[in-house]
Design a protein around this motif. Structure first.
Motif, PDB file in Angstrom:
ATOM      1  N   TRP A 110      19.458  -4.813   2.253  1.00 32.84           N
ATOM      2  CA  TRP A 110      20.507  -5.063   3.245  1.00 32.84           C
ATOM      3  C   TRP A 110      20.739  -6.576   3.346  1.00 32.84           C
ATOM      4  O   TRP A 110      20.398  -7.222   4.338  1.00 32.84           O
ATOM      5  CB  TRP A 110      20.112  -4.508   4.614  1.00 32.84           C
ATOM      6  N   ASP A 112      23.224  -8.182   3.885  1.00 35.28           N
ATOM      7  CA  ASP A 112      24.183  -8.625   4.899  1.00 35.28           C
ATOM      8  C   ASP A 112      23.579  -8.622   6.301  1.00 35.28           C
ATOM      9  O   ASP A 112      24.274  -8.907   7.277  1.00 35.28           O
ATOM     10  CB  ASP A 112      25.405  -7.700   4.881  1.00 35.28           C
ATOM     11  N   ASP A 118      23.362  -8.161  13.821  1.00 32.89           N
ATOM     12  CA  ASP A 118      23.800  -7.455  12.608  1.00 32.89           C
ATOM     13  C   ASP A 118      23.405  -5.980  12.689  1.00 32.89           C
ATOM     14  O   ASP A 118      24.177  -5.091  12.322  1.00 32.89           O
ATOM     15  CB  ASP A 118      23.143  -8.058  11.356  1.00 32.89           C
ATOM     16  N   PHE A 126      27.392   2.610  10.619  1.00 35.48           N
ATOM     17  CA  PHE A 126      26.664   3.691   9.954  1.00 35.48           C
ATOM     18  C   PHE A 126      27.079   5.032  10.531  1.00 35.48           C
ATOM     19  O   PHE A 126      27.288   6.014   9.813  1.00 35.48           O
ATOM     20  CB  PHE A 126      25.160   3.474  10.148  1.00 35.48           C
TER      21      PHE A 126
ATOM     22  N   ALA B 166      35.889  -4.758  12.095  1.00 40.07           N
ATOM     23  CA  ALA B 166      34.639  -5.064  12.783  1.00 40.07           C
ATOM     24  C   ALA B 166      34.868  -5.304  14.267  1.00 40.07           C
ATOM     25  O   ALA B 166      34.062  -4.885  15.103  1.00 40.07           O
ATOM     26  CB  ALA B 166      33.987  -6.291  12.149  1.00 40.07           C
ATOM     27  N   ARG B 169      35.630  -1.904  16.093  1.00 39.29           N
ATOM     28  CA  ARG B 169      34.381  -1.178  16.257  1.00 39.29           C
ATOM     29  C   ARG B 169      33.615  -1.737  17.464  1.00 39.29           C
ATOM     30  O   ARG B 169      33.083  -1.011  18.293  1.00 39.29           O
ATOM     31  CB  ARG B 169      33.563  -1.444  14.986  1.00 39.29           C
ATOM     32  N   LYS B 173      32.731   0.086  21.082  1.00 38.11           N
ATOM     33  CA  LYS B 173      31.332   0.253  21.446  1.00 38.11           C
ATOM     34  C   LYS B 173      31.051  -0.383  22.807  1.00 38.11           C
ATOM     35  O   LYS B 173      30.403   0.204  23.652  1.00 38.11           O
ATOM     36  CB  LYS B 173      30.457  -0.383  20.376  1.00 38.11           C
ATOM     37  N   ARG B 177      29.724   0.961  26.491  1.00 42.10           N
ATOM     38  CA  ARG B 177      28.382   0.515  26.827  1.00 42.10           C
ATOM     39  C   ARG B 177      28.363  -0.355  28.075  1.00 42.10           C
ATOM     40  O   ARG B 177      27.400  -0.337  28.810  1.00 42.10           O
ATOM     41  CB  ARG B 177      27.843  -0.294  25.655  1.00 42.10           C
ATOM     42  N   GLY B 191      28.894 -12.062  15.656  1.00 35.17           N
ATOM     43  CA  GLY B 191      28.002 -12.952  14.909  1.00 35.17           C
ATOM     44  C   GLY B 191      28.045 -12.642  13.454  1.00 35.17           C
ATOM     45  O   GLY B 191      29.071 -12.303  12.909  1.00 35.17           O
ATOM     46  N   GLY B 192      26.972 -12.724  12.822  1.00 38.78           N
ATOM     47  CA  GLY B 192      26.983 -12.360  11.415  1.00 38.78           C
ATOM     48  C   GLY B 192      27.095 -13.572  10.539  1.00 38.78           C
ATOM     49  O   GLY B 192      26.921 -14.713  10.953  1.00 38.78           O
ATOM     50  N   ASN B 193      27.414 -13.282   9.313  1.00 37.64           N
ATOM     51  CA  ASN B 193      27.147 -14.248   8.266  1.00 37.64           C
ATOM     52  C   ASN B 193      28.164 -15.380   8.154  1.00 37.64           C
ATOM     53  O   ASN B 193      27.939 -16.356   7.453  1.00 37.64           O
ATOM     54  CB  ASN B 193      27.003 -13.499   6.945  1.00 37.64           C
ATOM     55  N   ARG B 233      21.633   3.000   3.398  1.00 38.16           N
ATOM     56  CA  ARG B 233      22.968   2.425   3.311  1.00 38.16           C
ATOM     57  C   ARG B 233      23.311   2.217   1.849  1.00 38.16           C
ATOM     58  O   ARG B 233      22.500   1.721   1.070  1.00 38.16           O
ATOM     59  CB  ARG B 233      23.030   1.056   4.019  1.00 38.16           C
ATOM     60  N   GLU B 237      28.647   0.271   1.407  1.00 41.82           N
ATOM     61  CA  GLU B 237      28.648  -0.107   2.823  1.00 41.82           C
ATOM     62  C   GLU B 237      28.352  -1.589   3.001  1.00 41.82           C
ATOM     63  O   GLU B 237      28.955  -2.272   3.831  1.00 41.82           O
ATOM     64  CB  GLU B 237      27.601   0.703   3.583  1.00 41.82           C
ATOM     65  N   ILE B 238      27.391  -2.089   2.230  1.00 43.61           N
ATOM     66  CA  ILE B 238      27.051  -3.502   2.332  1.00 43.61           C
ATOM     67  C   ILE B 238      28.233  -4.350   1.888  1.00 43.61           C
ATOM     68  O   ILE B 238      28.606  -5.339   2.539  1.00 43.61           O
ATOM     69  CB  ILE B 238      25.803  -3.816   1.481  1.00 43.61           C
ATOM     70  N   GLU B 240      31.359  -3.530   1.893  1.00 40.42           N
ATOM     71  CA  GLU B 240      32.447  -3.433   2.874  1.00 40.42           C
ATOM     72  C   GLU B 240      32.218  -4.391   4.024  1.00 40.42           C
ATOM     73  O   GLU B 240      33.151  -5.024   4.528  1.00 40.42           O
ATOM     74  CB  GLU B 240      32.520  -1.993   3.387  1.00 40.42           C
ATOM     75  N   ARG B 241      30.978  -4.495   4.449  1.00 39.96           N
ATOM     76  CA  ARG B 241      30.688  -5.377   5.574  1.00 39.96           C
ATOM     77  C   ARG B 241      30.904  -6.837   5.193  1.00 39.96           C
ATOM     78  O   ARG B 241      31.411  -7.636   5.991  1.00 39.96           O
ATOM     79  CB  ARG B 241      29.263  -5.137   6.051  1.00 39.96           C
ATOM     80  N   PHE B 242      30.520  -7.213   3.976  1.00 42.94           N
ATOM     81  CA  PHE B 242      30.798  -8.571   3.503  1.00 42.94           C
ATOM     82  C   PHE B 242      32.301  -8.833   3.471  1.00 42.94           C
ATOM     83  O   PHE B 242      32.768  -9.895   3.881  1.00 42.94           O
ATOM     84  CB  PHE B 242      30.222  -8.781   2.103  1.00 42.94           C
ATOM     85  N   GLN B 245      33.550  -9.463   6.893  1.00 44.05           N
ATOM     86  CA  GLN B 245      33.187 -10.784   7.389  1.00 44.05           C
ATOM     87  C   GLN B 245      34.002 -11.869   6.712  1.00 44.05           C
ATOM     88  O   GLN B 245      34.391 -12.849   7.333  1.00 44.05           O
ATOM     89  CB  GLN B 245      31.695 -11.020   7.182  1.00 44.05           C
TER      90      GLN B 245
END
Lengths: 323, 384
Positions: A110, A112, A118, A126, B166, B169, B173, B177, B191-193, B233, B237-238, B240-242, B245
């Motif tokens: 993973w 990413d 994250d 997911f 992103a 989503r 959420k 919440r 956040g994230g990369n 995963r 999926e990985i 797609e997330r990149f 971002q």
């Protein structure tokens, strides 16, 4: 003849070795008068104590229930197994062994994912992709729930694991894990990595007292003796004795040393011949000796301490406050 | 039950029975599902915070069961297993549910209604609120606070926004919440990369890529680093997330125009007619009328049915941000509370059109319902 104080100690493995060594260093040798295979023992030279050898989990449960007075067990188990732990037990002293961290770990693949934020995003994504929640394998169900809730992560499902948790992602029974780790090598060997801000608890073995055990006068006295010796040993471990004698070693210099290096003066001022005794934290010893030599000391002697007994008994005070 | 009974001639049992009898007369068949239920559906649909309050048990053959923590899922499962599955049907119930609680008995009574398969959703929604008000009235609480929301409106807004996946989503959420999303909007940071220097190369390389190219890049990266197992995963999926971002750009915060729009939307509250006017105005000013129209039309229709049932619309407090905190609600949600006390609802429910599919139905079946907390009502209710 009142009931003995019961001290629970791990029954096997490194934890048992370390616990026995710890008590031995405090002058409290654990012995098994009835034979090495017995799961009951005693402390040499100290009456009124029964030593019970149990698994770390059993020790934790019995502390919570009050069926033992004192026990050696990991803080991770205390926080996990005892609801509202600080109401049931008192963590008297961290023992300096049994270090392990409870961490959130994900597959190295993973790439990413670095932080819990994250994980939060990945969990939601997911769910959309797979139409089910991401599974987290762990035996630390309560610690995991509390930590994930604090991070605001809700799209996950705990899968209870009783052992070999690190194998769960490879086996396909979970996507990620929460597990205990020391060096991280087992995690790496299973293709997992620790999330940057995913350390839930830094745990070590603790001496723990049960609030709900029956603490009569004789059990309290026995505990006072035990904790006096443990404290003396702990204090000794935390300092080295540093001695020097030179003209410029006046109160002002000593005060400066106290400020800079965290030194304590257990015997107050110098002796009639001018000898100064300082107790210094091990990490600061070299810096202190340089400081003293720069200010005129010809020689500085440093020695390890065996025990340092003092009038007060802070560990016993901690126990009493909790009862 | 231990609840102190207030000065009425009828005890809580009799009033609860009378309530459910009137539900039966309204056409809802009384059902009594099993107390011991398979645990999996509850575990799957609830978060871990609900799960830790469940009474779970394991059968000798290893099957996991629980004492039912609610009645909606048991009634729904029985309906799906019955010959009536897929056809319009309505059920009412009165029985114990089990949840570990710090303060309060672990076993307590709930009454309620589940209505399945009705195509006239607005009318069904209004009927639920009306029947819920019967419960409070039956216990001597003539004027409960009525709070309503409509999750479909927020979902429609988000779907219609020009916003990276992103962010969509994340907003959905957080809507479910957080008790008050609007307060946190300016603090929301994806956040994230993007912020991490070591990822700049990868994200730059992916700028403008298509999924296939991103997939190839991630596959190569893993292979070069000697990383094999991918776990649950997929590489896709990985990748797609990149890509997401990479598309997010430099700023980690919600784009200003979007934030303003969402803030304005979440601030809308009042009686249903006031809210409708404000929502229509917002929709037309921001060219979102096409995406919001279906939910808005249903909302207006529902308001009409509420009025037709004699509910004083001035008493209905609608808020776009009222969400009840469960992600299986898909539309109308409501809560009835005692104005003299804050906190726990006396009656609560809403529409959950996606629930039956998640319980195994092969097609989507409309579902709406509510639950009544009998002991709370008995403790709170005044004299009739």
């Amino acid at each position: 003849m009142s009931a003995p104080l019961i001290l629970a100690v791990p029954a096997k493995g490194r934890l048992q070795e370390n616990a026995e060594a710890f008590f031995a260093r405090s002058g409290l040798s654990l012995i098994k008068p009835r034979g090495a295979r017995d799961y009951r023992g005693a402390i040499a030279g100290l009456d009124g104590v029964e030593v019970a050898y149990l698994s770390a989990t059993e020790i934790t449960m019995q502390l919570a229930a009050g069926t033992v007075h004192l026990g050696v067990t990991g803080e991770d188990l205390v926080r996990e197994q005892i609801p509202d732990a600080d109401n049931s037990v008192v963590l008297i002293e961290a023992l300096g062994f049994g270090f392990a961290n409870v961490v959130v770990a994900v597959p190295q693949a993973w790439i990413d994912v670095r932080t819990m934020a994250d994980i939060d995003d990945v969990a939601t994504a997911f769910r959309h992709h797979h139409d089910r929640k991401m599974r987290v394998a762990t035996k630390y169900i309560n610690l995991t729930r509390d930590f994930f809730a604090a991070q605001g992560i809700i799209d996950y499902r705990i899968v209870e694991s009783s052992g070999a948790t690190e194998g769960a992602p490879a086996a396909g029974t979970a996507e990620m894990i929460v597990d205990i780790t020391t060096t991280g090598s087992t995690l790496a060997a299973n293709g997992l990595k620790v999330v940057d801000d995913g350390t839930i608890l830094r745990s070590q073995a603790n001496l723990v007292a049960a609030r709900s055990a029956s603490w009569g006068p004789s059990q309290r006295e026995t505990a006072r003796v035990i904790l006096d010796r443990v404290a003396a040993q702990a204090r000794a471990r935390n300092y080295r004795e540093v001695r020097a004698r030179f003209a410029a070693c006046d109160t002002k210099l000593v005060d400066s040393a106290i400020d800079k290096f965290g030194v304590v003066t257990p015997f107050g001022g110098p002796t009639s011949s001018g000898m100064r005794t300082l107790h210094c934290p091990p990490a600061q010893v070299y810096a202190l000796t340089s400081f003293l030599r720069e200010n005129g000391a010809e020689a500085v002697a440093v020695a390890e301490l065996g025990y340092v007994f003092s009038r007060d008994n802070p560990l016993y005070a901690k126990l009493e406050a909790g009862l | 039950m231990g609840a102190s009974v207030t000065a009425t001639t009828a005890g809580p049992d009799q009033r609860a029975e009378a309530l459910v009898t009137s539900y039966e007369r309204a056409g809802y068949a009384r059902v009594a599902p099993a107390i011991l239920q398979a645990a999996e559906p509850f575990l799957d649909l609830s978060g871990e915070d609900i799960r830790k309050r469940m009474y779970l048990t394991t059968a000798p053959d290893g099957g996991e069961f629980c004492l039912r923590p609610d009645l909606t899922i048991p009634v729904s499962r029985d309906y799906l297993a019955s010959p009536a599955a897929g056809r319009p049907a309505g059920f009412c119930y009165l029985g114990p549910v089990f949840r570990h609680r710090v303060d309060g008995a672990a076993e307590f009574l709930q009454a309620g209604i589940e209505s399945f398969g009705r195509p006239d959703k607005a009318a069904a929604d209004a009927e639920m609120l009306s029947l819920g008000l019967e419960a409070t009235a039956g216990y001597g609480l003539g004027q409960p606070d009525i709070r309503t929301g409509d999750v479909a409106l927020f979902a429609g807004l988000i779907a219609g926004l020009e916003l990276p996946a992103a962010w969509k989503r994340r907003l959905i959420k957080d809507f479910n919440r957080k008790t008050n999303l609007v307060q946190d909007l300016d603090r929301l940071v994806l956040g994230g990369n993007n912020a991490r220097p070591e990822y700049q190369g990868v994200l730059a390389a992916l700028a403008g890529s298509d999924p296939k190219g991103a997939h190839a890049l991630v596959t190569d990266l893993l292979s070069i680093a000697g990383i094999n197992a991918v776990g649950g995963r997929s590489v896709a999926e990985i990748a797609e997330r990149f890509l997401e971002q990479s598309a997010l750009g430099a700023s980690a915060k919600l784009p200003r125009e979007v934030r303003g729009l969402v803030e304005r939307f979440l601030a809308i509250q009042g009686d249903p007619d006031e809210a409708t006017a404000e929502l229509r105005a917002l929709a037309s000013e921001t060219n979102m009328t096409p995406t919001l129209a279906p939910a808005l039309d249903l909302f207006e229709s529902r308001t009409g049915f509420l009025a037709a049932r004699g509910i004083d619309l001035n008493r209905v407090k609608f808020s776009t941000s009222f969400g009840r905190g469960f992600d299986y609600y898909t539309g109308f949600v409501f809560e009835l509370t005692d104005p003299a006390r804050t906190g726990d609802p006396l009656v609560a429910g809403g529409r959950y059109d996606g629930l039956l599919a998640r319980l195994g139905a092969t097609e989507s079946i409309a579902a709406v319902g509510f639950a009544v907390w009998i002991e709370r009502l008995a403790a709170y209710g005044g004299t009739s």
